[in-house]
Design an enzyme around this catalytic site. Structure first.
Site, PDB file in Angstrom:
ATOM      1  N   GLY A 293      -4.704   2.580   5.372  1.00 48.50           N
ATOM      2  CA  GLY A 293      -4.759   1.419   6.238  1.00 48.50           C
ATOM      3  C   GLY A 293      -3.740   1.409   7.359  1.00 48.50           C
TER       4      GLY A 293
ATOM      5  N   GLY B   7       0.819  -1.206   0.000  1.00 51.31           N
ATOM      6  CA  GLY B   7       0.000   0.000   0.000  1.00 51.31           C
ATOM      7  C   GLY B   7       0.850   1.251   0.000  1.00 51.31           C
TER       8      GLY B   7
ATOM      9  N   GLY C 299       0.552   5.943   0.605  1.00 48.10           N
ATOM     10  CA  GLY C 299      -0.241   7.093   0.990  1.00 48.10           C
ATOM     11  C   GLY C 299      -0.898   6.983   2.343  1.00 48.10           C
ATOM     12  CB  SER C 300      -0.958   7.388   5.343  1.00 43.59           C
ATOM     13  OG  SER C 300       0.294   8.029   5.405  1.00 43.59           O
TER      14      SER C 300
ATOM     15  NE  ARG D 223       5.793   5.309  -4.348  1.00 44.17           N
ATOM     16  CZ  ARG D 223       5.669   6.267  -3.437  1.00 44.17           C
ATOM     17  NH1 ARG D 223       6.167   7.461  -3.658  1.00 44.17           N
ATOM     18  NH2 ARG D 223       5.049   6.043  -2.285  1.00 44.17           N
TER      19      ARG D 223
END
Length: 404
Positions: A163, A158, A160-161, A279
């Site tokens: 979960g 995942g 973007g924070s 990335r």
């Protein structure tokens, strides 16, 4: 300039952030960007910018490879990459299979799995939070009790924070991990000690530290990033320590190619790696780097993937900051306002609201809750941040009849 040379394949894109800039950078270098996507409707900019599209099942490596081989046969293919966290591994593997410029696909895979990444870093002596990898709720609660509260619970994949949650009680660990394991994308879960300290990221390109970013997070129990300052207002020794720790993590993971984004916290014992991302940074960080240093990291990534030379010079020494508008409630956007006032504020380079009246808003406690931003520049990061915050106060996004 409209690129009309070789094709340049982009596997999926960002729904927000730099995805559109990747296509523009390829065109500026004389190439024709082609976005490979399972659903073109996710990216409205494709039609607006007249970008070529191929509908492909991008979750299938062989289908992406076949699409790129067709592009190579018909137009010539200069390179393959992705601006998306979820597809950089596929893009790297396909580029490598075709003999195009690419990083190490195995190293990308090690990074994409947070629990594998943690295991490698820990075994290599790179400082990371104490952690446990769990596969059910009982294991999660036991791990939290063993590590000591509070703990951070997060899925093993995942971005973007999404979960990620801070839990102060074992009952919270129980409830939250049940949600994670019940999700359609259930994966192993990380339970880790909470590191109390300021958060930073180190931006690296080909093993060269470009700079350190100071992060501003929203309130716990979530970890939504609501602002960034570049370069971080730190002493030279602290910035160097963060950079050295990031490079040690990249070396342990075998990631040495193109752009990387490493998140760290400055603990009482020194820098500690929270996560390595193989990335380019999101959250508009590349835009801050360009404004503060004159370095276009998006262009560098495209150039690297196409085998073009990359100029490592920077043209200026200043600072830049971004602050995001965050929605607080779900509902329908009733109105947006304050853009003109924000744009006129001192030091502001850009003021944007990405939501529009009629949009349906859902609160996710992740980067998706950000519906606008302000970027400001100044002679130092503290001043740039103050300018951005002053301008942000003008922006209003009314949802369901209530203001921001």
């Amino acid at each position: 300039m409209r690129g009309d040379g070789q094709a340049f394949a982009l596997v999926e894109s960002n729904t927000t952030g730099s995805g559109r800039l990747f296509a523009a950078a390829a065109r500026e270098r004389g190439m024709r960007p082609v976005v490979l996507t399972a659903d073109p409707s996710r990216y409205p900019y494709l039609k607006h910018d007249s970008i070529d599209v191929r509908v492909v099942s991008t979750s299938e490596h062989d289908e992406v490879l076949a699409a790129c081989e067709l592009l190579s046969e018909s137009d010539g293919l200069a390179g393959v990459t992705s601006s998306s966290e979820y597809f950089i591994g596929t893009a790297t593997a396909v580029a490598s299979a075709m003999g195009l410029p690419a990083g190490d696909a195995a190293a990308i895979t090690r990074c994409r799995s947070k629990h594998h990444q943690r295991m490698v870093l820990s075994a290599s002596g790179v400082p990371v939070p104490r952690f446990r990898i769990v596969s059910d709720v009982v294991q999660a609660v036991s791990a939290a009790a063993d590590l000591g509260l509070p703990v951070v619970v997060k899925p093993s994949t995942g971005t973007g924070s999404a979960g990620v949650r801070l839990c102060h009680k074992l009952s919270e660990v129980d409830v939250f991990t049940r949600v994670l394991f019940d999700s359609a994308a259930a994966t192993p879960v990380l339970v880790e000690e909470y590191v109390n300290g300021a958060e930073f990221s180190v931006e690296v390109f080909d093993d060269e530290v470009i700079g350190v970013v100071a992060k501003h997070l929203g309130p716990h129990p979530y970890f939504v990033e609501l602002g960034h300052d570049f370069p971080a207002p730190l002493s030279g020794d602290v910035a160097a320590a963060l950079g050295e720790c990031a490079l040690a993590a990249l070396s342990a993971l075998g990631v040495h190619w193109s752009a990387t984004h490493t998140e760290l916290r400055m603990s009482a014992a020194g820098p500690m790696v929270i996560e390595v991302n193989p990335r380019l940074a999101g959250g508009m960080i590349p835009a801050l780097v360009q404004r503060a240093r004159g370095i276009d990291l998006v262009d560098w990534v495209i150039a690297k993937a196409a085998g073009h030379p990359v100029s490592r010079r920077h043209s200026q020494e200043s600072s830049a900051a971004i602050r995001f508008v965050q929605v607080q409630q779900e509902g329908v956007v009733r109105s947006v306002s304050g853009l003109a006032e924000a744009a006129r504020s001192p030091g502001v380079d850009q003021a944007v609201i990405t939501a529009a009246p009629g949009d349906q808003i859902r609160v996710t406690h992740s980067f998706r809750d950000r519906v606008g931003y302000v970027i400001a520049t100044a002679e130092d990061a503290v001043r740039a941040g103050a300018c951005a915050e002053e301008a942000l106060a003008h922006l209003r996004v009314e949802v369901g009849g209530a203001g921001r």
